[in-house]
Design a protein around this motif. Structure first.
Motif, mmCIF file in Angstrom:
data_model
loop_
_atom_site.group_PDB
_atom_site.id
_atom_site.type_symbol
_atom_site.label_atom_id
_atom_site.label_comp_id
_atom_site.label_asym_id
_atom_site.label_seq_id
_atom_site.Cartn_x
_atom_site.Cartn_y
_atom_site.Cartn_z
ATOM 1 N N TYR A 1 16.032 -9.940 7.275
ATOM 2 C CA TYR A 1 15.477 -8.584 7.363
ATOM 3 C C TYR A 1 13.979 -8.610 7.045
ATOM 4 C CZ TYR A 1 19.810 -5.780 7.686
ATOM 5 O OH TYR A 1 20.963 -5.174 8.109
ATOM 6 N N LEU A 2 13.630 -9.317 5.974
ATOM 7 C CA LEU A 2 12.237 -9.341 5.536
ATOM 8 C C LEU A 2 11.349 -10.092 6.524
ATOM 9 C CD1 LEU A 2 12.627 -9.969 1.689
ATOM 10 C CD2 LEU A 2 12.652 -7.813 2.956
ATOM 11 N N ALA A 3 11.870 -11.182 7.080
ATOM 12 C CA ALA A 3 11.087 -11.964 8.041
ATOM 13 C C ALA A 3 10.751 -11.148 9.287
ATOM 14 C CB ALA A 3 11.848 -13.223 8.436
ATOM 15 N N ALA A 4 11.656 -10.250 9.662
ATOM 16 C CA ALA A 4 11.434 -9.402 10.833
ATOM 17 C C ALA A 4 10.565 -8.191 10.502
ATOM 18 C CB ALA A 4 12.767 -8.933 11.410
ATOM 19 N N GLY A 5 10.309 -7.969 9.226
ATOM 20 C CA GLY A 5 9.470 -6.839 8.822
ATOM 21 C C GLY A 5 10.161 -5.494 8.917
ATOM 22 N N VAL A 6 11.483 -5.498 8.858
ATOM 23 C CA VAL A 6 12.243 -4.248 8.960
ATOM 24 C C VAL A 6 11.862 -3.275 7.848
ATOM 25 C CG1 VAL A 6 14.573 -3.274 8.761
ATOM 26 C CG2 VAL A 6 14.190 -5.287 10.186
ATOM 27 N N HIS A 7 11.499 -3.823 6.693
ATOM 28 C CA HIS A 7 11.191 -2.998 5.521
ATOM 29 C C HIS A 7 9.767 -2.458 5.490
ATOM 30 C CE1 HIS A 7 9.612 -6.933 4.796
ATOM 31 N NE2 HIS A 7 9.063 -6.593 3.644
ATOM 32 N N ILE A 8 8.910 -2.970 6.353
ATOM 33 C CA ILE A 8 7.500 -2.588 6.315
ATOM 34 C C ILE A 8 7.276 -1.203 6.920
ATOM 35 C CG2 ILE A 8 5.176 -3.171 7.081
ATOM 36 C CD1 ILE A 8 6.304 -5.068 5.006
ATOM 37 N N GLY B 1 -0.991 0.717 -1.060
ATOM 38 C CA GLY B 1 -0.637 2.026 -0.522
ATOM 39 C C GLY B 1 0.400 1.994 0.576
ATOM 40 N N LEU B 2 0.899 0.814 0.922
ATOM 41 C CA LEU B 2 1.899 0.698 1.983
ATOM 42 C C LEU B 2 3.285 1.043 1.441
ATOM 43 C CD1 LEU B 2 1.919 -0.302 5.017
ATOM 44 C CD2 LEU B 2 2.900 -2.418 4.100
ATOM 45 N N TYR B 3 3.970 1.920 2.136
ATOM 46 C CA TYR B 3 5.326 2.292 1.753
ATOM 47 C C TYR B 3 6.312 1.249 2.275
ATOM 48 C CZ TYR B 3 3.792 6.932 0.235
ATOM 49 O OH TYR B 3 3.184 7.963 -0.430
ATOM 50 N N VAL B 4 7.279 0.893 1.433
ATOM 51 C CA VAL B 4 8.265 -0.129 1.783
ATOM 52 C C VAL B 4 9.657 0.502 1.785
ATOM 53 C CG1 VAL B 4 9.336 -2.310 1.100
ATOM 54 C CG2 VAL B 4 6.865 -1.977 0.821
ATOM 55 N N LEU B 5 10.395 0.292 2.870
ATOM 56 C CA LEU B 5 11.732 0.864 3.010
ATOM 57 C C LEU B 5 12.780 0.040 2.272
ATOM 58 C CD1 LEU B 5 11.436 1.671 6.797
ATOM 59 C CD2 LEU B 5 11.842 3.389 5.013
ATOM 60 N N ASP B 6 13.843 0.700 1.867
ATOM 61 C CA ASP B 6 14.959 0.048 1.182
ATOM 62 C C ASP B 6 15.865 -0.603 2.233
ATOM 63 O OD1 ASP B 6 17.155 -0.712 -0.285
ATOM 64 O OD2 ASP B 6 17.374 1.199 -1.327
ATOM 65 N N VAL C 1 18.379 5.775 11.173
ATOM 66 C CA VAL C 1 18.350 4.434 10.594
ATOM 67 C C VAL C 1 16.926 4.247 10.085
ATOM 68 C CG1 VAL C 1 18.442 1.956 11.012
ATOM 69 C CG2 VAL C 1 20.110 3.453 12.110
ATOM 70 N N PRO C 2 16.731 4.139 8.757
ATOM 71 C CA PRO C 2 15.381 3.934 8.236
ATOM 72 C C PRO C 2 14.918 2.513 8.548
ATOM 73 C CG PRO C 2 16.985 3.816 6.459
ATOM 74 C CD PRO C 2 17.732 4.228 7.686
ATOM 75 N N THR C 3 13.851 2.379 9.294
ATOM 76 C CA THR C 3 13.363 1.060 9.688
ATOM 77 C C THR C 3 11.920 1.130 10.166
ATOM 78 O OG1 THR C 3 13.782 -0.850 11.140
ATOM 79 C CG2 THR C 3 14.170 1.321 12.074
ATOM 80 N N ASN C 4 11.287 0.009 10.154
ATOM 81 C CA ASN C 4 9.997 -0.146 10.809
ATOM 82 C C ASN C 4 10.246 0.057 12.301
ATOM 83 O OD1 ASN C 4 7.747 -1.159 12.154
ATOM 84 N ND2 ASN C 4 7.682 -3.076 11.022
ATOM 85 N N ASN C 5 9.776 1.165 12.862
ATOM 86 C CA ASN C 5 10.032 1.430 14.288
ATOM 87 C C ASN C 5 8.792 1.179 15.142
ATOM 88 O OD1 ASN C 5 8.412 3.694 13.835
ATOM 89 N ND2 ASN C 5 10.089 5.176 14.032
ATOM 90 N N LYS D 1 9.537 -7.383 16.257
ATOM 91 C CA LYS D 1 10.646 -8.127 15.666
ATOM 92 C C LYS D 1 11.613 -7.216 14.924
ATOM 93 C CE LYS D 1 8.147 -12.506 15.207
ATOM 94 N NZ LYS D 1 7.671 -13.552 14.255
ATOM 95 N N ALA D 2 11.073 -6.220 14.244
ATOM 96 C CA ALA D 2 11.917 -5.295 13.493
ATOM 97 C C ALA D 2 12.842 -4.521 14.433
ATOM 98 C CB ALA D 2 11.050 -4.332 12.692
ATOM 99 N N LEU D 3 12.289 -3.991 15.500
ATOM 100 C CA LEU D 3 13.095 -3.226 16.446
ATOM 101 C C LEU D 3 14.131 -4.104 17.138
ATOM 102 C CD1 LEU D 3 10.382 -0.883 17.989
ATOM 103 C CD2 LEU D 3 12.389 -0.181 16.658
#
Length: 225
Positions: free
Chosen positions: A19-26, A46-51, A161-165, A169-171
């Protein structure tokens, strides 16, 4: 502060490192009130990070939810470029209607339009980019499911779905996982089974020349090979 693997002990769909490698949380440097409960932390820059746990849980929930519908009752939209290939791949594997690219007004509300459709549910990549789809879906009572980043407002959206959209890679990863969960919930693959496509195949491609390949162009290339 970063997300540490030992802080998340739940049984995730894939390893936390994936998950982290794909940047899903960014996320972004904007965190809306609507997305507050899905935010894990705010970095010093200041960057928000998703759970990631919330992302994983929602993918499971959405997989079961979409599996309840007949294939022709679900339509997938993505105006955002990086979401067009993965959303189209999901639609193809699950038998859903795929309409990548610019949403044409009247698609959900004008029976006289040649491209008019009447789905029960729509799946979108970004509430901001796909706002016209949301507007029309709300008007005719269609359920709206969306991939949502930290800067998204959730007005008109029923399930997220909370995600880096915004990341390729995240998508790709989130749509790949969602595809797998839908097929598992349908019983088309075993509960611990996978699909016959890799995450890489769900990823929006950029050629070495720097030219991007759209979902339609990729589909054409696959048919020619």
């Amino acid at each position: 502060m970063a997300i540490e693997a030992d802080q998340i002990t739940e049984d995730l769909l894939i390893g936390l490192d994936e998950y982290l490698a794909a940047g899903v949380h960014i996320g972004t440097r904007i965190g809306t009130k609507s997305m507050k409960k899905f935010i894990y932390l705010i970095r010093s820059d200041g960057l928000y990070v998703l759970d990631v746990r919330a992302t994983d849980e929602r993918i499971r929930t959405l997989g079961k939810f979409l599996a309840r519908y007949e294939s022709n009752q679900v339509a997938v939209f993505s105006a955002r470029q990086y979401g067009q290939v993965p959303s189209s791949k999901l639609a193809k594997k699950c038998g859903f209607r795929s309409l990548p690219g610019r949403f044409i007004p009247g698609t959900l509300t004008n029976p006289q339009f040649s491209g008019f459709i009447e789905p029960e549910v729509i799946l979108i990549t970004d509430p901001r980019a796909d706002k016209q789809a949301i507007k029309e879906a709300n008007k005719v009572g269609v359920v709206v499911v969306a991939m949502c980043d930290t800067d998204n407002e959730l007005k008109g959206v029923d399930l997220i779905v909370p995600t880096n959209n915004k990341g390729r890679k995240a998508l790709a990863l989130v749509y790949w996982l969602l595809t797998r969960e839908i097929l598992r919930a349908r019983g088309e693959i075993p509960p611990d089974g996978s699909i016959d496509m890799s995450v890489e195949e769900f990823t929006f491609k950029v050629l070495q020349s720097g030219i991007s390949i759209t979902a339609d162009e990729e589909e054409q290339l696959e048919q020619e090979q």
